[in-house]
Structures are given as C-alpha cells and as structure tokens.
Design a protein around this motif. Structure first.
Motif, PDB file in Angstrom:
ATOM      1  N   VAL A 198      13.423   1.243  -1.523  1.00 54.82           N
ATOM      2  CA  VAL A 198      13.309  -0.211  -1.359  1.00 54.82           C
ATOM      3  C   VAL A 198      12.574  -0.588  -0.075  1.00 54.82           C
ATOM      4  N   ASP A 199      12.127   0.400   0.661  1.00 52.56           N
ATOM      5  CA  ASP A 199      11.219   0.099   1.761  1.00 52.56           C
ATOM      6  C   ASP A 199      10.473   1.382   2.100  1.00 52.56           C
ATOM      7  N   ALA A 200       9.281   1.253   2.587  1.00 52.57           N
ATOM      8  CA  ALA A 200       8.498   2.439   2.902  1.00 52.57           C
ATOM      9  C   ALA A 200       7.506   2.118   3.987  1.00 52.57           C
ATOM     10  N   LEU A 201       7.241   3.128   4.799  1.00 53.47           N
ATOM     11  CA  LEU A 201       6.327   2.980   5.922  1.00 53.47           C
ATOM     12  C   LEU A 201       5.383   4.180   5.864  1.00 53.47           C
ATOM     13  N   VAL A 202       4.099   3.938   5.944  1.00 55.60           N
ATOM     14  CA  VAL A 202       3.129   5.036   5.906  1.00 55.60           C
ATOM     15  C   VAL A 202       2.118   4.835   7.021  1.00 55.60           C
ATOM     16  N   ASN A 254      12.927   4.239   3.807  1.00 57.61           N
ATOM     17  CA  ASN A 254      14.174   3.898   4.481  1.00 57.61           C
ATOM     18  C   ASN A 254      14.511   2.442   4.226  1.00 57.61           C
ATOM     19  N   PRO A 255      15.457   2.172   3.346  1.00 59.27           N
ATOM     20  CA  PRO A 255      16.296   3.170   2.676  1.00 59.27           C
ATOM     21  C   PRO A 255      15.755   3.584   1.314  1.00 59.27           C
ATOM     22  N   LYS A 311      10.504 -10.149   2.109  1.00 61.13           N
ATOM     23  CA  LYS A 311      10.162  -9.455   3.355  1.00 61.13           C
ATOM     24  C   LYS A 311       8.741  -9.796   3.783  1.00 61.13           C
ATOM     25  N   ALA A 312       8.561  -9.999   5.061  1.00 62.93           N
ATOM     26  CA  ALA A 312       7.215 -10.195   5.590  1.00 62.93           C
ATOM     27  C   ALA A 312       6.370  -8.999   5.197  1.00 62.93           C
ATOM     28  N   GLU A 339       0.844  -1.205   0.000  1.00 64.55           N
ATOM     29  CA  GLU A 339       0.000   0.000   0.000  1.00 64.55           C
ATOM     30  C   GLU A 339       0.879   1.255   0.000  1.00 64.55           C
ATOM     31  N   ALA A 340       1.956   1.194   0.784  1.00 62.25           N
ATOM     32  CA  ALA A 340       2.859   2.341   0.862  1.00 62.25           C
ATOM     33  C   ALA A 340       3.436   2.650  -0.515  1.00 62.25           C
ATOM     34  N   TYR A 341       3.782   1.585  -1.270  1.00 64.83           N
ATOM     35  CA  TYR A 341       4.326   1.803  -2.612  1.00 64.83           C
ATOM     36  C   TYR A 341       3.300   2.468  -3.520  1.00 64.83           C
ATOM     37  N   THR A 342       2.036   2.134  -3.334  1.00 61.10           N
ATOM     38  CA  THR A 342       0.994   2.777  -4.141  1.00 61.10           C
ATOM     39  C   THR A 342       1.028   4.293  -3.921  1.00 61.10           C
TER      40      THR A 342
END
Lengths: 686, 686
Positions: free
Chosen positions: A679-683, A665-666, A519-520, A482-485
């Motif tokens: 390559v990773d994201a948190l929202v 991050n990162p 990744k989980a 979802e964060a990538y969206t």
C-alpha cells in the motif's frame, strides 16, 4: 599469476628493506633483525641512505644501487620517502612492495591524494602493493619475516598450516603469540593495511594452491573489497579450506571508530553478517573463538539449505561446567538436543550409570573414570540424533587427564566429531587434544561461539557476479505511481490507485468503493505522513474533496496530484526493502512493521536475489513475524505470499533498471491464502 | 557465633575424614593426601571402618573411637553411610560436617527424605552441615584442605585474599587453577552443594570479619537461599568487600539443566538480575570476567541512584585491538565517551601527537613509546569527564612491556582507575600489572564484561526485610471488580465499571456514556478474550443486551455477571505486574503492551517496593516504551503517571493483603499530563 604472486608475497628469492634502521629498538630496526634471527634463506638488501652499515651489515643507498632488482621490498621509511620508494619500485620492476607508513586514506584529503599516487604507480607498472599502513607479511616456513610488528621477536616461531590475514596490524602479533601459547601454528600472517592495491581477499586467494595452508583466520575491520573476499571465499570452499572470521563493528560505536581509524566507511553489522554467511565464511564474536575455532570448522560439514538444524549432544563430568557452555550456546540460538530413549538406554547399559533423561549426559555421579567416559562417548558418537558432541571435563582434567580427557582423544576417528571444553586450567590436556586434532577451547564462551559459527556456516551461494555497485547519488526518486509500475513488473500485488489533480472541485468517479486513503503524490516527499500528506478512511465524495484540500494546504503548491486508494485491511504489516550496498552489492530486507519493530531493530537481511527457501528463512529470522505465524491462536498470515514477494523484490538485483533502493512499507499481510498487498512504495534510481 | 563458625569451617583445630580411602586414585583417597601435602597444622583423624591404616597413617574405626571430638568432619563415605556419620557427628557434638555424597534432593522423593533426615539432625543438635554434594571447603592459609576435588593436587597453592564460593563443586577447582595461572590467589574456596543447612550466603557472611579476605567470587546455579545471600551482600557492602558473581541460567535450556542437576527450581534470569543488582552484587557473563574482575570491582565506586552514567575513556597503541573492547562494551550498554576539546588539546600538547577527535585516543602513529603513553595517561587520569580509563596495548606488550605497559603501572595511585587489556599473549606484563594492582584482562570480552558489571553495580538497596514468601498454592483469584477495589486502595486510576447480571432483558442506565466494553465477570476466567467473554465498542442499549447474550453463551452458565466499562482511548498500552517470587520475594514488573512486546520479551523487573527514581529507570529499561517517549515526533505519553503507578503497585510488597500476584494488563497510557488508566486487572491471593 597467482602462483607467481604467492611466491613474491611469501617466499621471495630476494628482499630489500627500505628505511631499515641501525637501531633495533626502533620499529624500522626490526625487519632485518627478524629476517636474520629466523634464518631467511633468500638475499637481503638493507637500504639506508644515511648509513653505510646497519646492524652490522652493508647498507645500500637506494634500490637503484642494488646488484639486482629484489622481488619484494618492505618499505619502512616515513610517508613521503615511502611514496618515493614505491615509485622507484615501479620503475625498477619490483614485483611487490609492502608499505608500513601511515598518513594515507585515514589522514583526510591530503592522504587520499597520496593513495591516488600509489594507485597510479600500480596502474603504470607491474608493481603490486600491500598497504600502506601494513605491519607486514610473514611466511614462517620461508622465514620471510617482512614485518615490523614487535610481537615477532619470537625465539621459536610457531610454524603451522594456517594463514592469518588482518586489517589490523597489531592483530598479526596477537594471533601469532596467542596461537603459540595454544600450540597453534601459522604458515603465514599478513597485515593488509589500507588495501590500496592488493586486498585481503586477493592476497588470501593467491595462497589457495599452497599445499601447506589448510585454513584461514581473518581479522576484518571493513568489507571494503567485498568482491575479492567473496571470490576468495568461493574458491576456498571449493578447495575445502575453511575460512573463519572475526569482524569488528557489532556496535555503532565500533563502526564509528573504524571510520576514523582506517578511513573506511563501515557498513551496518547485519550487512556484514549477511555477506559473510552468503560467502560461506564462518563469523565468530570472540577473539578466542577465532584463534581456537578452525579445527572445529574443518570437520563440521556446511549446513545445506532446507536441511535439518544440526543437533548437539553434551556429555560431562561436571554439570555446572557443562551448563556454562549450554548457556552461551542457547543465547546464540543453538539448542542442545535430548538423547533419544534408545540412546539413553544404551548409555545406561554401557556405563552402568542411571543417567537422567536430560539434555546433559551427566556422568558426575561416577567421578571421572576412563571406562565410563569412553563408553558414553562411544554411544554418543554413534547416536543418529547428534551431529556434534561436546565433552566438558571437570577438575580431573588438570592432573588426571587419563581419566576423562584421554577417552575423548581415543574417540578420534569416530563417526561424530567431539569438541572439548576443559573446566580447570589444564594446558597439558589441551595440548594433547590439539595434537590429536580434537577441537578444544579454553573458555566456555569461545567454545559456544565457535560451535555456533561452525553450525551456521553454509556453502557459498552460487550467485551471478555482483551487480556493479551504484553510487549513492545523484539519485532520482520515483513517485508512488511510478513505483507501483515497477512492482507490477515484478509481479508484486499492490493496492489499486488512481491519481487526482489537486484543485478539483468535484470528486471523480472512483474505480473502487469508499473508504479510501488519499496521499500526496510527488517524488520528493517520501515522508508523506509527517508532512501532513496522508488522509485515511475517507468515506465519501465530500470528504474526499475536503481531504485533498487539507493535503494541498499541508504540503504546499509544488505537489500537483494526490493518489487515491481503497483502504485495505489485513492481519499485520511488514516492510520489504531492497538496496544496493556500497560494499557488498544488492541486499533484500524484511522487517516487522510498526514502531515497535523499528525500535527493536527486528529485521533480516540477505544478499539479493534470494530464492523461496531463503525468503522463508528470513521470515523465520524476524521475531516479530511470529505474531503472524499463528502465535497464541491468532489467525495466521499469508507468509507464503510474503515469501514470494521477498523473492520478487529481490529480483531487482538482476533487473535492468538501475534501482538503488526500493521499499514497500507497509506491505499488508492478509490471512493465509489471501495474499499480501503493497500500500505504499518508494523507489530510488541511482 | 560467626567468628566461631568461621573457625570451625576454615581453620579447625581438629578434623576427621569419614570414609578416607587408602587409594589416592579414588576420590575418597584425596582429602588426607591434600591435608598432608599442604601441611595442615591441626590434628587429623582418618576414619575407615575396614582398615587399620590408610596412606600409612592410623585409621580409626569410627568417630566415637577418636580421642577427641573433632571440630570439622569431612564425610566422603557413600550416601547411606554418610547419613549415619552425620547422625554420629550430631550425637558427639561435632561443630561442622561437610558431606560429599550425592543422592539427595536431586534424586527425587527418596533423596528428599534423606535431606529431611539431615535437617532433622541439625535441628536436634548443634551440628552445622555443608552439602550434601559438597566437594569440600578449603582454607589455603590454615591449609585445611577438606576437599576431594581433583584440581587441588597442587604443588604451590595460590594463597590470596579472595573467598570463592560455588554451587558447582567442580568450579572450585577451576577457579583455583585458572586463578593460579593468572597470579590470582585465594584465602579459601567452598563448594556449598545442596545447602541443606549452611547456605552459600551464610558461609560467606561468617567470613566477613576475616581480615585476610577482601573480596568474594561467587559461582551461582540457584538463588535458593536468597535471604541469606542478601544479608551477606549487605554486610559485605558495609565492610567494603566487593562481591562478584557468575550465575548460570541466562537461557531457558540452562535453567532446565539446573533443575535436573541440583534439584533446585531455577527462576527466570531477569529475576536473578534484579535480585543481584538490588543486593549490590556485580554479575558477569563470562568465566574470565569472574576470575579477573575483582581488582576492578574493588576500585570502581558504586553507582548512585540518579547519578550520571559513568564515563569511560579508552587509550591505545592499536585501534583494532581497542575496538575489540569497545564492541562488547557497547553491546552491554556501556558507551565510550568522547574526550572534551580541552582534554584533547592537553593530550596533543603532552604527547606531541595530532590525536584525532574520536572516542578512541589512538596513539598508534607514534608506535609504542613510554613517554607518549605516560603523558596521555597523565592527562586522561586527571580529565574530569572520565570515571575509568581503559588502556589497550598492542604487540609491544609481549617483549617490550617497558614501552606501553609500564606507564600504566606508573600511574597506579592516579586520580582515575586504569584497566588494561593487552592484545598479544603477554603473561609477564599481565603479572606485572597484577602485582601493581592494575585490573587487567586476557580477553577483550572479559574486559568489557567486568567493566560493564562494575559500572552497573550500586549500593545494596535498604529494604525492609523480605516479605515472607508465599507458596504458589492454594490460590484465590479476585474477580475484576474485587481487583479494582485493590487498585483503588493503592491509588491507581482505573476505568469506571458497573456490573450487570447476565439475563437482563433491558439495559440499565449506565453511569457513563456509550461506547462501552462488556466483559464476563468471574474470578476463574482470567483469559476472558480467548474464552469469548469480551465485547468491545458496544454502541447502545440494544447492542449491550446482545453483547451480554453472546458472552453468556460463550462462557457458560457458571458466569453470572458481566462488567461494563466506558471505552478508553490512549497512546499506548503497557503491562504492570507484581508477584511474590519463591526465591527472592516481591517483584514489580513493567512491560510494553501488545503481542510484539510479548514476543520480544521486553520487560523490566525490580524487587518491590520501588521508589519513583527506580520506576523511572524501569521505564527507561523497556525498549518498547521509547514509542511513548516522543520517538520520531510521536506524541509523548504520561510516563510520570506510569512511574507513579509502578510505585503504587509495588507497595503491595508492604501491604497487608497476602497478594501473590497482581497484573494490570493493559494499563492505558494517555498523553503527557493526562495520566494512565487501568482497564483490566487480575489479582491472586496466596
């Protein structure tokens, strides 16, 4: 309203003191004494329910018993009685009540309930409140001495053109007395207390059309009402009235104290830095810098985005003394510039001294002589390479100011501004400089502090009004997909990703080649690595199935899917973040990647959204990113793409989604021209 | 000799002023005026070859024409005439000559030749010289006002018990006048100039048995004569006379200025930090910290190695004002301690105030009251958890010092020392504190600065006398294999290594398994990687031969061999270095590894050799090493082995080899218990 409010605040026609004591040795005894001592011209009504007379004057039993409704009531009664008095003010139609009592927000739930009562009264009536916990508000011109601060027992109040506003009540006494000792006067001073109604920003804003005020000195403990402060700062900049602030809380220890002291939650210090800079408020680090800095601020133009760094020239009759200023300037990132060969030649010819080609124009060899100092200053104030001249005068300043201090005064009106630091104790010379309008400093540290603050200052940034602040909870976390969206919508490049159900026994065909990262995939395990939810460099189908199994066993059954992405290579990693701060609103953050950057707390913050030039400044701010800028012949990273990504993420500030926090991050930084990739994201939604 | 030298320096029986002018508006007119004005009791001989009379007194034509040989001659004549006068002093048997003229080392080769002449005169006679470029030496007790500094034209000279010594001539005027304004007096002040003969350290040392001096204030621009300064510092510590120093040169800019100004090469600032700390000299960062810090230093005990961090308690009548001290304290690494529950209970019971459990003992709610402040101080000065109490008093200090300042004075003699910062301008209260011997400060920054400096101070370290400093050239570089031999002798673990001739066509049998690292082996290419002389992760014999060929082609034919080592894995990398500094002698350095650590300049320096406890402190100093200390659940590195390696390398200071510089970069740090291992080393002999 502003003009009327200003009058009720600073020059009311009539005042009442609720709780005025008959004993001048008590705090509650002071206001009436001060008002009479200063010769306040309006009507004064002392109120004391237990006495017929206080300090030789008639005392009234209550506000209701007065022959008129006073415009401004200073309530110095204890907490509960103060609340009663505020309620009466509201009922009677008093315009402003200033409340001394404590026992409000800083006193826990009970105190918070008391604050709520005050707010209710304001909402239900036309009453405006300063405080509670306010040591008062003073106008040195109207002599409205509505204060209980012990330092206002002054025989000669220093009247001037500065308004001082402070969260700390004690500080208005410190500013008044320390200012007086330097010949610095005030139009007014206000201790804003807990700001239950009128905030520091709103009070200052109400004074902006006061022609007798031409600068503001702020002592801040919190950014509680950041919107009002910002509004005031923008208006002050438009009115060309400089605002200088000292803000407590550089250290975590100090921020912790602010919580226990005022009941206000203190934000991180670099958030305050970013906010004040964004508002065009100059921030100093030293008390003397606050007291002495305004004359400099008045004349140093604001820095323009993309404009060249301001350049400083230093001239002195004592190299050691001048270096004491250069040292703290350098530690604040302000470098002294070399004079050009032309300027050097002009100085040599004008002074007859073989001045060395150095950053310091050192006239020591000549002793302190008027003609030489003046000639050097005449050259420097017309030298195109300098924006500001610092003149440092040695021992002659004490008894022979005509030698090297007078030339500075005689350059008033020169093309370039001169700031002066006198090395010995030299009060008379300092006073002469002040009278002539020359910014002058008592310590090398305050001199450097004020100069650095003035040079950093910009025009307030014209932003859309701040996004409604979101409460930190309840929160909803996005999972990584979802964060990538969201990143996709913002136009931020990210690694391809495909989700696979945990429990598959055969690897599906992947839309990208091995090696991959696994990744989980779940919203509620943001710290995937620590949870054993990440496997890197997975090389083939069998390894993929094994990796999925290990992750499943590590993270437990609530996780149903994994995310698979191709491994990325890059020159370096950074962290780009966005969050909505409780006080100041949306922020964008850039930090160097990796554990060292975290340890060094190497990051740059700005109020969001930012433009490309600002994003580039942020990149320059982060020291660790030097490693990606061609440091020691290392390959340079695509910092342009990084800047664009910072800009893109910062657009969340004006996006429709109620995003409380987003973090990439990162973000991998590839070689110049090859872009960056998340390559990773948190929202987190609010 | 020391006592005789002290007398000749500070209280000569007879003085002559060579070049004394008849015009008191000139620099050369001042000494005679000052001597008479102050009432110097010795014999005074003005010397002026062109006048029979100066300032109404008989002038002599030359030193030779005097009726006696004066003990101390102040030479205020221009450069060439000054050199002649020095020569005459030498011939006549004058004890001390102080030289004002400039044009010496700071003036290039010609000036250096002039300095050499002065040195020759000292060597050939019994003359001792202060300067050149000395603004003089003054004893306020004997009234020997041998100075041309304009700030000494004081009606009331502030006599006290401090000796001030300065590289900057202007600063003695600044210290005198600023001290006077604070009620701080001096026994004497000396401007040491270029230190061609008598150094600052030697002059101070000569005064150590002066019972009228009980503290030293140093203004340093260079560590030119570090040995003498160290000798003095050790003796001062033994005599229990505190030494407080301000040293210019925190910034590179300032160090560059020092070069052009004094002709002295300035070392890096952390070298100065390490040196001063090693000598037990406290270093402040602010001018006010220097002027106001000694009373604190006198009473704060020196920190003992391995002892607990000193703990500070803060009590205040204004939380905002106190936080202004807490903030700069924290930024200097000094945390304010929480009172224990017991102490809190005692304070509550003694004051009757529900003081909150916070780092700040905040009495604001009570207003400023003697009984409450005194009761709180009585508890705090007997609370076992605190070593030092800071009392911050708000507005009452200005007109009502009996409220919250007097209690501080009345605690003089308490178990724990109290330092005071008064928030408003309150000169009378400050003077009362000074009279009572209570350390007090005018600004929160100076207060924090002096406290941090005092708490950091240790006993001077008992080192063997400093190794003879080595000249930076001619140098001989070891190749890596030779460097390993040195590490082996020091007992430092390093990777196995074998040398192979370039040009071999078949790989020899290696004494360790693949993968290996291959590096060009030659003394003169220390930057092997940049030169294309390193190949890592070489996997087999064929790859080895190919790697050697590539290296050979990159580095050219002068390199004949390569070094082959097994690849090492570790948790992290550090850099451990040793070098002999021109000023302070052998140093050992520890830095985090990698490009980020270099960018952040994250390192710790100590004078070598160091013991294990010091090496452990160094590890704690390097912020980046947090990453190897179990940060965020990462595996911990073998920091004990690292500490032992630092100790081992530092032993070069007492080794026979004339090593000028040795650097292990990187030293790989393995998991706890598995040691560290050097995988590259560079050694330069002197």
């Amino acid at each position: 309203m502003s003009q009327a409010l200003r009058q009720f605040l600073f020059s009311p026609q009539s005042v009442a003191i609720v709780g005025q004591s008959d004993d001048v040795s008590k705090t509650a005894g002071r206001p009436l004494k001060y008002l009479r001592q200063a010769g306040f011209g309006g009507r004064i009504y002392p109120i004391n329910s237990r006495r017929k007379e206080v300090l030789g004057e008639r005392a009234y039993a209550s506000l209701a018993a007065l022959p008129e409704v006073p415009e401004h009531v200073y309530i110095v009664a204890p907490t509960e009685a103060a609340i009663e008095a505020v309620a009466e003010c509201g009922r009677l139609g008093v315009k402003v009540a200033t409340v001394l009592a404590d026992g409000f927000a800083e006193a826990g739930p009970e105190g918070e309930a008391r604050e709520a009562r005050l707010k209710d009264i304001c909402a239900a009536t036309h009453l405006r409140i300063i405080g509670p916990s306010s040591l008062g508000i003073v106008d040195l011109r109207s002599k409205a001495m509505l204060t209980a601060n012990a330092a206002f027992d002054e025989p000669d109040l220093p009247v001037g053109r500065i308004l001082a506003a402070s969260h700390s009540g004690s500080m208005i006494g410190a500013l008044l007395s320390r200012g007086k000792a330097r010949g610095i006067g005030f139009a007014g001073l206000v201790s804003v207390g807990n700001e239950v109604d009128l905030s520091l920003g709103e009070i200052c804003e109400a004074t902006l059309d006061d022609p007798g005020i031409d600068g503001y000195m702020l002592f801040l403990e919190t950014l509680r009402h950041a919107d009002a402060l910002r509004r005031f700062a923008h208006a002050a900049a438009a009115a060309n009235k400089p605002v200088l602030a000292y803000k407590l809380g550089r250290s975590e220890e100090a921020r912790e104290l602010a919580v226990s002291h005022t009941g206000a939650l203190a934000g991180e210090d670099d958030v305050a830095d970013a906010f004040l800079a964004d508002c065009g408020i100059a921030r100093v680090d030293t008390l003397d810098g606050l007291i002495e800095g305004l004359p400099l601020l008045k004349r140093v133009p604001r820095r323009t985005p993309g404009g060249r760094k301001p350049s400083i020239g230093v001239v002195t009759t004592t190299a050691g003394g001048a270096t004491m200023v250069v040292d703290p300037l350098a530690s604040r990132g302000v470098a002294v510039a070399m004079p050009t060969p032309e300027t050097l030649a002009r100085i040599r010819s004008a002074t007859g001294i073989a001045v060395k080609p150095a950053r310091l124009i050192d006239l020591t060899v000549a002793g302190a002589q008027y003609k030489i100092m003046k000639a050097a200053l005449d050259v420097l104030t017309t030298a195109p390479e300098f924006d500001l001249i610092v003149a440092v005068v040695g021992s002659s300043a004490r008894f022979l100011p005509e030698r090297a201090v007078k030339p500075i005064i005689d350059c008033t009106g020169a093309e370039k501004l001169i700031a002066a630091y006198l090395v010995p104790e030299a009060l008379q010379a300092l006073a002469a400089l002040s009278t002539a309008g020359v910014p002058n400093f008592r310590t090398p540290e305050a001199c450097a502090d004020a100069i650095a603050a003035a040079l950093r200052r910009r025009a307030p940034r014209a932003t859309a009004s701040v996004k409604k602040h979101v409460a930190p909870s309840p929160a909803r976390l996005f999972d990584e997909l979802e964060a990538y969206t969201l990143l996709d919508r913002l136009g931020i490049a990210r690694a391809p990703a495909t989700a696979i159900d945990i429990g598959v026994t055969r690897a599906p065909a992947l839309p990208f080649p091995y090696p991959v990262a696994v990744k989980a995939l779940a919203a509620d395990i943001p710290h995937k690595t620590e949870a054993g939810g990440v496997e890197l460099n997975v090389q083939d189908d069998d390894a993929l199935i094994a990796a999925i199994a290990r992750i499943a066993s590590n993270v437990g059954s609530r996780v149903k899917r994994v995310l698979v992405q191709p491994m990325q290579t890059a020159l370096g990693e950074v962290l780009v973040g966005y969050r909505v701060d409780r006080d100041v609103g949306p922020l964008v953050m850039l930090a160097a990647g990796g554990v060292l950057a975290e340890i060094y707390r190497d990051r740059s913050l700005r109020l969001a959204p930012v433009d490309l030039a600002t994003a580039q400044e942020m990149i320059a701010d982060v020291r660790g990113l030097t490693a990606l800028a061609g440091f020691r012949n290392r390959p340079a990273g695509d910092l342009d793409a990084l800047a664009r990504t910072v800009v893109a993420l910062s657009q969340l500030a004006s996006a429709e989604e109620p995003v409380a926090e987003a973090e990439i991050n990162p973000l991998m930084v590839r070689p110049k021209g090859e872009g960056v990739i998340a390559v990773d994201a948190l929202v987190r939604l609010s």
